[in-house]
Scaffold this active site. Structure first.
Site, PDB file in Angstrom:
ATOM      1  N   GLY A  51       0.825  -1.204   0.000  1.00 28.50           N
ATOM      2  CA  GLY A  51       0.000   0.000   0.000  1.00 28.50           C
ATOM      3  C   GLY A  51       0.857   1.250   0.000  1.00 28.50           C
ATOM      4  O   GLY A  51       0.562   2.213   0.705  1.00 28.50           O
ATOM      5  N   HIS A  52       1.935   1.226  -0.803  1.00 28.96           N
ATOM      6  CA  HIS A  52       2.824   2.377  -0.897  1.00 28.96           C
ATOM      7  C   HIS A  52       3.669   2.267  -2.174  1.00 28.96           C
ATOM      8  O   HIS A  52       3.648   1.257  -2.855  1.00 28.96           O
ATOM      9  CB  HIS A  52       3.731   2.475   0.336  1.00 28.96           C
ATOM     10  CG  HIS A  52       4.649   1.301   0.507  1.00 28.96           C
ATOM     11  ND1 HIS A  52       4.312   0.211   1.273  1.00 28.96           N
ATOM     12  CD2 HIS A  52       5.870   1.038  -0.004  1.00 28.96           C
ATOM     13  CE1 HIS A  52       5.304  -0.661   1.233  1.00 28.96           C
ATOM     14  NE2 HIS A  52       6.260  -0.188   0.467  1.00 28.96           N
ATOM     15  N   ALA A  53       4.408   3.337  -2.438  1.00 29.73           N
ATOM     16  CA  ALA A  53       5.388   3.366  -3.529  1.00 29.73           C
ATOM     17  C   ALA A  53       6.658   3.990  -2.965  1.00 29.73           C
ATOM     18  O   ALA A  53       6.636   4.634  -1.910  1.00 29.73           O
ATOM     19  CB  ALA A  53       4.870   4.195  -4.703  1.00 29.73           C
ATOM     20  N   ARG A  98       2.595  -0.579  -4.892  1.00 31.08           N
ATOM     21  CA  ARG A  98       2.461  -2.022  -4.741  1.00 31.08           C
ATOM     22  C   ARG A  98       1.538  -2.371  -3.596  1.00 31.08           C
ATOM     23  O   ARG A  98       1.507  -1.678  -2.566  1.00 31.08           O
ATOM     24  CB  ARG A  98       3.820  -2.691  -4.544  1.00 31.08           C
ATOM     25  CG  ARG A  98       4.456  -2.649  -3.170  1.00 31.08           C
ATOM     26  CD  ARG A  98       5.175  -1.381  -2.761  1.00 31.08           C
ATOM     27  NE  ARG A  98       5.875  -0.684  -3.785  1.00 31.08           N
ATOM     28  CZ  ARG A  98       7.141  -0.867  -4.114  1.00 31.08           C
ATOM     29  NH1 ARG A  98       7.875  -1.694  -3.443  1.00 31.08           N
ATOM     30  NH2 ARG A  98       7.692  -0.174  -5.079  1.00 31.08           N
TER      31      ARG A  98
END
Length: 137
Positions: A51-53, A98
């Site tokens: 839940g981040h990049a 992702r």
């Protein structure tokens, strides 16, 4: 960088009747040097990770045991990869959102990272990531 730069990499595998061995060398089998290794395990059923990049970080994600899915998003396109073999890894370049999900019971997700942990390298808000991705693309 875009989603087309992310791909499954086959890692060396030495087969032996006593068990297989896979190894990974920085800048040889993967397109970056390794500064950090971490792993996820005991992920409860139905839980999601990621839940981040990352702005600069390169990663290789490996299903060291069990299986799970990885959804990648470059701000324009999305693609999901299913990982279930220890000698294959998913290379993720910077500026890719992702989300990891569908963890099997007992799965272990090993991650090789190009940098040490730096909170300022993260996009944790999807709208903020999407805006940055549009500016770069």
């Amino acid at each position: 960088m875009s989603l087309s730069d992310c791909r499954i990499l086959e890692l060396p595998r030495i087969s032996d009747p006593r068990g297989n061995l896979t190894f990974i060398e920085s800048d040889n089998h993967i397109p970056f040097g390794i500064d950090r290794v971490y792993y996820l395990y005991d992920v409860p059923g139905g839980a999601e990770r990621g839940g981040h990049a990352h702005k600069q970080l390169h990663q290789l994600i490996i299903a060291a045991s069990g299986s799970f899915s990885v959804m990648l998003d470059d701000g324009t396109e999305r693609r999901t990869f299913f990982l279930n073999r220890s000698n294959y890894g998913l290379y993720i370049c910077p500026m890719i959102w992702r989300e990891l999900h569908d963890f099997s019971s007992g799965s272990v997700c090993m991650v090789l990272a190009s940098r040490k942990y730096e909170e300022e390298d993260y996009y944790r808000d999807y709208a903020e990531f999407q805006e940055a991705a549009e500016k770069r693309g």
